[in-house]
Design a protein around this motif. Structure first.
Motif, PDB file in Angstrom:
ATOM      1  N   LEU A  16       0.819  -1.203   0.000  1.00 55.45           N
ATOM      2  CA  LEU A  16       0.000   0.000   0.000  1.00 55.45           C
ATOM      3  C   LEU A  16       0.858   1.261   0.000  1.00 55.45           C
ATOM      4  N   GLU A  17       1.936   1.260   0.776  1.00 53.90           N
ATOM      5  CA  GLU A  17       2.789   2.450   0.836  1.00 53.90           C
ATOM      6  C   GLU A  17       3.448   2.731  -0.507  1.00 53.90           C
ATOM      7  N   GLU A  18       3.798   1.678  -1.241  1.00 53.41           N
ATOM      8  CA  GLU A  18       4.379   1.860  -2.565  1.00 53.41           C
ATOM      9  C   GLU A  18       3.355   2.490  -3.509  1.00 53.41           C
ATOM     10  N   ALA A  19       2.093   2.042  -3.411  1.00 59.95           N
ATOM     11  CA  ALA A  19       1.031   2.610  -4.249  1.00 59.95           C
ATOM     12  C   ALA A  19       0.816   4.080  -3.915  1.00 59.95           C
ATOM     13  N   ARG A  20       0.831   4.420  -2.617  1.00 64.60           N
ATOM     14  CA  ARG A  20       0.663   5.823  -2.217  1.00 64.60           C
ATOM     15  C   ARG A  20       1.815   6.680  -2.726  1.00 64.60           C
ATOM     16  N   ALA A  21       3.025   6.109  -2.720  1.00 58.44           N
ATOM     17  CA  ALA A  21       4.191   6.852  -3.193  1.00 58.44           C
ATOM     18  C   ALA A  21       4.071   7.155  -4.678  1.00 58.44           C
ATOM     19  N   ILE A  22       3.562   6.185  -5.457  1.00 59.25           N
ATOM     20  CA  ILE A  22       3.366   6.413  -6.894  1.00 59.25           C
ATOM     21  C   ILE A  22       2.338   7.523  -7.117  1.00 59.25           C
ATOM     22  N   ALA A  23       1.242   7.458  -6.348  1.00 56.42           N
ATOM     23  CA  ALA A  23       0.209   8.491  -6.473  1.00 56.42           C
ATOM     24  C   ALA A  23       0.777   9.867  -6.143  1.00 56.42           C
ATOM     25  N   LYS A  24       1.624   9.918  -5.129  1.00 56.97           N
ATOM     26  CA  LYS A  24       2.228  11.196  -4.743  1.00 56.97           C
ATOM     27  C   LYS A  24       3.118  11.718  -5.861  1.00 56.97           C
ATOM     28  N   GLU A  25       3.888  10.817  -6.487  1.00 60.67           N
ATOM     29  CA  GLU A  25       4.733  11.214  -7.621  1.00 60.67           C
ATOM     30  C   GLU A  25       3.896  11.797  -8.751  1.00 60.67           C
ATOM     31  N   LEU A  26       2.713  11.217  -8.945  1.00 64.38           N
ATOM     32  CA  LEU A  26       1.826  11.663 -10.028  1.00 64.38           C
ATOM     33  C   LEU A  26       0.958  12.849  -9.615  1.00 64.38           C
ATOM     34  N   ASN A  27       1.127  13.296  -8.356  1.00 68.03           N
ATOM     35  CA  ASN A  27       0.327  14.410  -7.826  1.00 68.03           C
ATOM     36  C   ASN A  27      -1.166  14.093  -7.859  1.00 68.03           C
ATOM     37  N   VAL A  28      -1.516  12.837  -7.530  1.00 70.70           N
ATOM     38  CA  VAL A  28      -2.908  12.397  -7.475  1.00 70.70           C
ATOM     39  C   VAL A  28      -3.337  12.343  -6.010  1.00 70.70           C
ATOM     40  N   ALA A  29      -4.394  13.069  -5.662  1.00 71.05           N
ATOM     41  CA  ALA A  29      -4.876  13.090  -4.281  1.00 71.05           C
ATOM     42  C   ALA A  29      -5.579  11.783  -3.945  1.00 71.05           C
ATOM     43  N   VAL A  30      -5.229  11.179  -2.812  1.00 69.73           N
ATOM     44  CA  VAL A  30      -5.882   9.958  -2.351  1.00 69.73           C
ATOM     45  C   VAL A  30      -6.285  10.138  -0.889  1.00 69.73           C
ATOM     46  N   ILE A  62      -5.031  -0.163  -2.447  1.00 75.20           N
ATOM     47  CA  ILE A  62      -4.297  -0.104  -3.712  1.00 75.20           C
ATOM     48  C   ILE A  62      -5.258   0.055  -4.893  1.00 75.20           C
ATOM     49  N   GLY A  63      -6.399  -0.671  -4.845  1.00 77.49           N
ATOM     50  CA  GLY A  63      -7.354  -0.618  -5.949  1.00 77.49           C
ATOM     51  C   GLY A  63      -7.914   0.775  -6.181  1.00 77.49           C
ATOM     52  N   LYS A  64      -8.295   1.463  -5.112  1.00 80.19           N
ATOM     53  CA  LYS A  64      -8.846   2.811  -5.265  1.00 80.19           C
ATOM     54  C   LYS A  64      -7.771   3.801  -5.697  1.00 80.19           C
ATOM     55  N   ILE A  65      -6.515   3.557  -5.302  1.00 82.42           N
ATOM     56  CA  ILE A  65      -5.421   4.425  -5.746  1.00 82.42           C
ATOM     57  C   ILE A  65      -5.210   4.275  -7.254  1.00 82.42           C
ATOM     58  N   ILE A  66      -5.228   3.017  -7.739  1.00 83.87           N
ATOM     59  CA  ILE A  66      -5.099   2.786  -9.184  1.00 83.87           C
ATOM     60  C   ILE A  66      -6.235   3.490  -9.926  1.00 83.87           C
ATOM     61  N   ASN A  67      -7.442   3.383  -9.394  1.00 84.89           N
ATOM     62  CA  ASN A  67      -8.601   4.012 -10.033  1.00 84.89           C
ATOM     63  C   ASN A  67      -8.468   5.531 -10.039  1.00 84.89           C
ATOM     64  N   ALA A  68      -7.951   6.103  -8.939  1.00 86.27           N
ATOM     65  CA  ALA A  68      -7.765   7.558  -8.880  1.00 86.27           C
ATOM     66  C   ALA A  68      -6.755   8.011  -9.932  1.00 86.27           C
ATOM     67  N   CYS A  69      -5.687   7.235 -10.123  1.00 86.05           N
ATOM     68  CA  CYS A  69      -4.692   7.562 -11.151  1.00 86.05           C
ATOM     69  C   CYS A  69      -5.299   7.442 -12.545  1.00 86.05           C
ATOM     70  N   PHE A  70      -6.161   6.451 -12.733  1.00 88.00           N
ATOM     71  CA  PHE A  70      -6.848   6.282 -14.023  1.00 88.00           C
ATOM     72  C   PHE A  70      -7.725   7.499 -14.321  1.00 88.00           C
ATOM     73  N   GLU A  71      -8.495   7.930 -13.326  1.00 85.33           N
ATOM     74  CA  GLU A  71      -9.380   9.071 -13.532  1.00 85.33           C
ATOM     75  C   GLU A  71      -8.597  10.342 -13.840  1.00 85.33           C
ATOM     76  N   GLU A  72      -7.439  10.480 -13.203  1.00 90.10           N
ATOM     77  CA  GLU A  72      -6.646  11.696 -13.366  1.00 90.10           C
ATOM     78  C   GLU A  72      -5.906  11.731 -14.700  1.00 90.10           C
ATOM     79  N   TYR A  73      -5.373  10.588 -15.134  1.00 89.45           N
ATOM     80  CA  TYR A  73      -4.464  10.575 -16.272  1.00 89.45           C
ATOM     81  C   TYR A  73      -5.032   9.962 -17.554  1.00 89.45           C
ATOM     82  N   VAL A  74      -6.089   9.148 -17.425  1.00 86.71           N
ATOM     83  CA  VAL A  74      -6.495   8.348 -18.584  1.00 86.71           C
ATOM     84  C   VAL A  74      -7.853   8.752 -19.159  1.00 86.71           C
TER      85      VAL A  74
END
Length: 656
Positions: A348-362, A368-380
């Motif tokens: 989970l911490e690795e997923a949060r770190a990726i989101a932080k790099e991408l500047n995606v609020a979580v 992990i699943g909701k973090i992936i979805n948040a990145c999808f909504e932001e970037y895709v």
């Protein structure tokens, strides 16, 4: 007499004031009384027409050659001349046609009726088809019958946002004066008919399930709540028909679908209306791949049938709907558009770190699943212009989908996107009753923790699964969004006859408490101001560091007026404000205050905002500024109050 087509003066074409409308209405009412004095009926009875305007145009040669009598009913859209002859433009649902009326043909007394007619009146015409010497197809009237006197003048044209709102509130007028609007709704009907035909051709059975539910289930959404007096219980308007349709699959009805209204108590914007039309489809012994194939077939065949092509233009962008559509997993899509790969992320911490790099609020509660979805909504999402299927949704965001046999953390689910917008959602349905009950329990826990969109426990549905739900593919298509694409309509309001709108001048009403409502209404008491026990109020300590005065003075703090306020889709916290700041066209600011305010109650309010902050992207939307609020803590709970000022202060006024 040659037809005289006087164009309305441009000044006269402006929108009439209320006083002018009242004056014109009085003139029309006086004419109505004169019609009655002549012994005619201003509001007539049955009229058996023989032809529509389009029929007369299509059959003109035969009708004119044989001098066949035609009878047509329609609305007067223009009227010219009142001497011994006059011309009228009549409109019915198929188009317009000119009518030529002569005093010496219909008689002097009947011609007096013509002089009492106005634009907007509905009349019946009997006559013969001919062409004028200028070549215009017309009807030469032998008789004219008043069918309905229009007491209100039709608008000459619409002006600006205010009149766009009027179009939606008075759709009946919109349909009269804007033929393209009528064409959109004709296409809507054809689209719905085509979807049904495709499904019927595959032996699906159309069914009907309850709209009033005892449990709000089948989707993650806030329901509308009502109360059934006879049964003395709270009920919910359905947010999805899914759970009932799957009960029918259990019962052996292998292929079913339901086309109908769904109700969700959420925000209103260009793509969302509280009640909307969807079709949900379930097929036994199938999976999500079959549902993707069916989605393509429904959309492609409908476009071909209604438009005659699979190439459409939507808001200036060319979109090709023909098969095959691109297919990619959510993780693949995030990698393609953000450069970050979640394939082997299990920490989970690795997923949060990726989101932080991408500047995606979580949020702290995100797995992990909701973090992936948040990145999808932001970037895709907004990059998926051509039709694309996204598969492999995390289990965390798909409580009703079946886990993938190779990776139990993702589900056999898909969403189809066109122009960056989701048009459908499909699954291999979960048919393990034990797994389903565990997921329900987790949703119940999330609901208890404040997630109003989490599913409720449905014991009867679990009971149905315990009898055995065969492997099943499920699909839901948003009909309104499909119609938007196929009619090039930019807002959902343009494809709904009567979109939901707040009544003009109506104050926000109190939310009813059905469970405590007395049988007889109690006397209305004056609302009392909330009493605050300030001994229980905790405020944040003052900052110890000073801010440089010159730096502070660079903050541009302005009064702003709320023009629109809507909930941001897929966000439980964010409200989107469209503001008049007095210095630009429209300013958009997002604020995470949905827990404290409903969007409807903020429209028209006068607030305070910092307007010279750099744009900040939130949920894919640029937020240009920050609204000011007052925050304190009371008995352990955070309290927030937007700074609201007197409405007499103009937008753009600067605070010093």
């Amino acid at each position: 007499m040659a037809e005289v087509k006087n164009k309305p003066n441009t000044e006269e074409a402006a929108v009439l004031t209320e006083n002018e409308i009242n004056e014109q209405m009085q003139v029309r009412i006086d004419k109505m009384h004169k019609i009655e004095e002549h012994g005619w009926k201003p509001f007539g009875y049955r009229f058996l027409y023989t032809h529509r305007a389009a029929d007369i145009a299509a059959q003109f040669d035969e009708l004119s050659e044989k001098e066949t009598e035609v009878k047509m009913a329609g609305r007067i859209m223009a009227i010219r001349g009142h001497g011994k002859t006059c011309f009228m433009d009549m409109q019915d649902k198929t188009g317009r046609i000119q009518v030529y009326v002569r005093k010496d043909v219909i008689g002097e007394e009947n011609y007096a009726l013509i002089k009492l007619m106005d634009i907007g009146d509905t009349v019946g015409i009997t006559g013969t088809a001919f062409r004028t010497h200028m070549g215009e197809l017309s009807i030469k009237a032998n008789s004219v019958e008043m069918l309905s006197k229009s007491l209100r003048p039709l608008p000459e044209k619409w002006h600006g946002l205010k009149d766009v709102e009027t179009r939606y509130r008075q759709r009946y007028v919109d349909l009269i004066v804007n033929p393209e609007v009528r064409d959109t709704f004709v296409k809507r009907s054809q689209i719905i008919r085509s979807v049904r035909e495709v499904l019927d051709s595959h032996d699906f059975l159309e069914v009907e399930t309850p709209i009033l539910n005892t449990i709000a289930g089948g989707a993650a959404a806030r329901p509308f709540i009502s109360y059934h007096n006879a049964l003395d219980m709270q009920v919910y308007m359905r947010i999805a028909p899914e759970l009932y349709l799957k009960r029918l699959i259990v019962g052996g009805m292998d292929r079913v679908y339901e086309m109908g209204r769904v109700f969700r108590n959420e925000g209103i914007d260009n793509r969302h209306n509280p009640e909307f039309t969807s079709v949900e489809i379930y097929q036994a012994f199938a999976d999500y791949r079959d549902m993707m194939d069916l989605t393509e077939e429904v959309v492609v065949k409908t476009a071909e049938k209604v438009l005659g092509t699979t190439t459409i233009n939507y808001e200036g962008t060319t979109i090709e709907l023909a098969s095959p559509w691109k297919r990619m997993s959510m993780i693949e899509a995030v990698k393609e558009y953000s450069g970050k790969d979640f394939t082997n992320v299990t920490d989970l911490e690795e997923a949060r770190a990726i989101a932080k790099e991408l500047n995606v609020a979580v949020e702290p509660s995100f797995g992990i699943g909701k973090i992936i979805n948040a990145c999808f909504e932001e970037y895709v999402e907004d990059k998926l212009i051509q039709p694309t299927f996204i598969t492999g949704h995390p289990k965390e965001i798909s409580p009703l989908a079946k886990s993938n046999p190779e990776n139990p953390e993702i589900t056999d689910r898909f969403e189809a996107y066109i122009y960056g917008r989701e048009i459908c959602n499909g699954f291999t349905e979960l048919n393990d009753p034990i797994d389903q009950k565990e997921r329900f329990l987790k949703q119940v826990e999330e609901r208890a923790n404040g997630d109003e969109e989490a599913n409720m426990m449905d014991e009867d549905f679990v009971n149905a699964l315990e009898y055995g739900l065969p492997p099943t593919g499920g699909l839901g298509i948003g009909i309104d969004r499909l119609v938007m694409f196929l009619t090039n309509s930019s807002t959902i309001r343009d494809v709904l006859f009567f979109p939901t709108m707040k009544p003009l001048g109506k104050a926000v009403s109190e939310k009813p408490d059905f469970m405590q409502a007395p049988a007889v209404a109690a006397p209305v008491e004056e609302a009392k101001e909330e009493t605050i026990d300030f001994s229980k109020v905790v405020i944040e300590p003052a900052y110890e560091e000073y801010v440089d005065f010159d730096t502070f003075c660079k903050s541009d703090i302005r009064v702003v007026k709320v023009k629109e306020c809507t909930a941001v889709p897929k966000s439980k916290k964010l409200l989107k404000f469209v503001l008049d700041d007095g210095i630009c066209t429209d300013r958009v600011i997002l604020s995470g205050i949905h827990a404290f305010y409903e969007p409807e109650e903020l429209v028209g309010k006068t607030l305070v905002a910092i307007v010279n902050l750099p744009p900040r992207k939130m949920m894919g939307i640029d937020s240009c500024g920050m609204l000011l609020s007052a925050i304190h803590e009371e008995e352990g709970a955070e309290k927030l109050n937007l700074i609201m000022v007197d409405n007499r202060i103009p937008a753009g006024a600067r605070l010093h």
